[in-house]
Design an enzyme around this catalytic site. Structure first.
Site, PDB file in Angstrom:
ATOM      1  N   GLU A 163       0.892  -1.181  -0.292  1.00 58.15           N
ATOM      2  CA  GLU A 163       0.171   0.552   0.130  1.00 58.15           C
ATOM      3  C   GLU A 163       0.886   1.209   0.049  1.00 58.15           C
ATOM      4  O   GLU A 163       0.818   2.021   1.063  1.00 58.15           O
ATOM      5  CB  GLU A 163      -1.321  -0.082   0.886  1.00 58.15           C
ATOM      6  CG  GLU A 163      -1.714  -1.718   1.102  1.00 58.15           C
ATOM      7  CD  GLU A 163      -3.116  -0.944   1.927  1.00 58.15           C
ATOM      8  OE1 GLU A 163      -4.018  -2.066   2.048  1.00 58.15           O
ATOM      9  OE2 GLU A 163      -3.115  -0.163   3.541  1.00 58.15           O
ATOM     10  N   GLU A 345      -5.134  -8.575   0.877  1.00 56.25           N
ATOM     11  CA  GLU A 345      -6.230  -8.472   2.559  1.00 56.25           C
ATOM     12  C   GLU A 345      -8.119  -7.867   2.243  1.00 56.25           C
ATOM     13  O   GLU A 345      -7.689  -7.444   1.161  1.00 56.25           O
ATOM     14  CB  GLU A 345      -5.481  -7.355   3.164  1.00 56.25           C
ATOM     15  CG  GLU A 345      -4.370  -7.377   3.512  1.00 56.25           C
ATOM     16  CD  GLU A 345      -3.685  -5.408   4.337  1.00 56.25           C
ATOM     17  OE1 GLU A 345      -4.592  -4.956   4.812  1.00 56.25           O
ATOM     18  OE2 GLU A 345      -2.456  -5.552   4.539  1.00 56.25           O
TER      19      GLU A 345
END
Length: 440
Positions: A163, A345
Site C-alpha cells: 500500500e 487483504e
C-alpha cells in the site's frame, strides 16, 4: 462456480502490528516506534511496543494457523530488526527470528508470502531523508539482497511494498500516520518515484538471487462499482483516472510505470515543473516484469445514479459494506494489467468481545466475508485469473492511528493476557478453505 484447484487460502499480518519486542535482540527503531511514542498521535497513546507479542509467541500462532487450515501466511519483515540502522550491519538475531518463523510455517505445510515493506522505515534512514533521498532505492536494494540471501532458499513468494498510496498519503501528505509529515505534491511525487525505483531494483535482485521466485506488489484500492451495465465504461475510466487530483490514491499512478513503463501524460502535464525528472534508465528499472498484482480491498464506491440509503450496512470503523467490491476490483485491474490477481487483504473490524460462554461470536464478519468471497468467485467465473485470498487479519492487532480499538482478526487477542481465542469466523473460514469455497 468454483475457484481453481490450487487456489491459495491464507491470512495476513504486518510486523509492527503484531511482533512487539520493539527494542529487543538488537532491533533498531523504526518510524512507527518513534511516532507512537509522541503524545496524541495514536488513540489512547497506544504503541506497538508489545502488540500481540508475536516475537515470543510465533510457535503458538503458527500452530493456530495450522489448526484453522491455512494454506498460506502473508507477513512482513521488520527492516530495522534485520538491519538496525537500515543500511549497515545485519542483526543476526533478527535473521534468526525470521528463519525460525519460516521453518515453523514449513513444518506445518503453510506457504510463506513475505512482504518486504509494510510501512516501518528504519528511523536512521528517516533521519537521512527517508524516501525523499534519491539513495533510498539503493538502501532498499541492499535490504532485499539480505532477505534473498537468508530466506530465498525456502521462500519463493515476495511482495515488495504494501500500500504505497497509504503510507505516502497518510504518512507524508496528511500526517496522520508515521512519520507524520505534511508535504506538497513536489515532494510526494519524488517520494513516489523513489519507491517505484526501489520496487524495480528489488524485483531485479529477487529474480537474480531466488530461483523460481514469484514477485508482485500490493496496492490499496477502492474500486468503482457500476450501478448498471451502461455504467461499466465510466466506472473503468473514473477508476483509472489520469491527473493530479488524487493521484497518490490511484492504482494506475503506481501500476502504469511498472507494467507499461510510463507515467500518465495527464498527470505529468498537470504537475508541470513539480514532476520529477525521470531518465530512460530509471523507467527501465521500474518496468520490471512482475508475476502478480496484490489488491487490498475493503471499500468501494458506485458509478452511476446512486444515493446512499439511510442505514446502509457499515463496519465498526463506519466503512460501508460493498459485497461486489472484490468482484470489480479484480475485474477492473485484470482488464487493464492482465496480471494474475491475489486479494492480499480483505476483512472488517467488528465490535468483538469475549461472550459469557467464553467464545467470540462474530456473525457480521462471517456474513461480510461470505458476500465478498462470493463476489471474488464471480470475477473468477467471468474469466479473471484470481489466484488467492488472504484474510485481514490473522489476529486482532495494533491498527495504526486507531490503536487497539478496531479488531480485524479471525483470532481474538486479549492484550492484557496475550491469550488467543479463535472467533466463530475462524472456524467458518476453515470450512471455506476445506471446501475451496464450494460451500458458499
Amino acid at each position: 462456480m468454483s475457484f481453481r484447484k490450487d487456489f491459495v487460502w491464507g491470512a495476513a499480518t504486518a510486523a509492527y502490528q503484531i511482533e512487539g519486542a520493539y527494542k529487543e535482540d538488537g532491533k533498531g527503531l523504526n518510524i512507527w516506534d518513534t511516532f507512537t511514542h509522541q503524545k496524541g498521535k495514536i488513540l489512547y497513546d497506544s504503541t506497538g511496543d508489545i502488540a500481540c507479542d508475536h516475537y515470543h509467541r510465533y510457535k503458538e500462532d503458527v500452530k493456530l494457523m495450522s489448526e484453522l487450515g491455512l494454506k498460506a501466511y502473508r507477513f512482513s519483515l521488520s527492516w530495522a530488526r534485520i538491519i538496525p540502522d537500515g543500511n549497515g550491519e545485519v542483526n543476526k538475531k533478527g535473521i534468526a527470528f525470521y528463519n525460525n518463523l519460516i521453518d515453523e510455517l514449513l513444518k506445518y505445510n503453510i506457504t510463506p508470502y513475505i512482504t518486504l515493506y509494510h510501512w516501518d522505515l528504519p528511523y536512521e534512514l528517516y533521519l537521512r531523508g527517508g524516501w525523499l533521498n534519491k539513495e533510498s532505492s539503493e538502501w532498499f536494494e541492499k535490504y532485499t539482497k539480505v532477505v534473498a540471501e537468508n530466506f530465498g532458499d525456502r521462500v519463493k513468494n515476495f511482495i515488495t511494498f504494501n500500500e504505497p498510496s497509504v503510507f505516502v498519503g497518510l504518512g507524508y501528505m496528511n500526517g496522520t500516520h508515521a512519520p507524520g509529515l505534511q508535504l506538497g505534491n513536489m515532494d510526494a511525487l519524488r517520494i513516489g518515484h523513489n519507491i517505484l525505483l526501489a520496487h524495480g531494483k528489488s524485483v531485479k535482485v529477487l529474480r537474480e538471487m531466488v530461483p523460481d521466485c514469484k514477485v508482485g506488489i500490493t496496492l490499496a484500492t477502492g474500486p468503482r462499482i457500476p450501478v448498471t451495465k451502461k455504467d461499466e465504461k465510466a466506472a473503468y475510466n473514473s477508476y483509472f483516472h489520469d491527473g493530479l487530483q488524487g493521484y497518490i490514491w490511484s492504482t494506475n499512478y503506481w501500476m502504469d510505470p511498472i507494467v507499461f513503463g510510463k507515467y500518465g501524460e495527464g498527470l505529468k502535464k498537470e504537475a508541470g515543473e513539480f514532476f520529477p525528472h525521470v531518465t530512460r534508465d530509471e523507467m527501465l528499472t521500474i518496468n520490471q516484469q512482475i508475476d502478480f498484482l496484490g489488491l487490498n480491498i475493503y471499500q468501494a464506491s458506485y458509478e452511476g445514479e446512486y444515493k446512499r440509503p439511510d442505514g446502509t450496512a457499515h463496519t465498526e470503523l463506519s466503512w460501508d459494506v460493498f459485497p461486489d467490491a472484490l468482484k470489480w476490483g479484480a475485474k477492473l485491474n485484470y482488464q487493464r494489467y492482465k496480471l494474475p490477481i491475489y486479494i492480499t487483504e480483505n476483512g472488517l473490524s467488528c465490535h468483538d468481545w469475549i461472550s459469557l460462554d467464553g467464545k467470540i461470536h462474530d456473525p457480521n464478519r462471517i456474513d461480510f466475508l461470505h458476500r465478498y468471497i462470493k463476489g471474488l468467485r464471480d470475477a473468477a467465473d467471468e474469466g479473471v485469473d484470481v489466484r488467492g485470498y488472504f484474510q485481514w487479519s490473522l489476529m486482532d492487532n495494533f491498527e495504526w492511528a486507531s490503536g487497539y480499538n478496531p479488531r480485524f482478526g479471525m483470532i481474538f487477542c486479549d492484550y492484557a493476557t496475550q491469550k488467543r481465542i479463535p472467533k466463530d469466523s475462524a472456524y467458518w473460514y476453515k470450512s471455506v478453505i476445506e471446501n475451496n469455497a464450494d460451500n458458499l
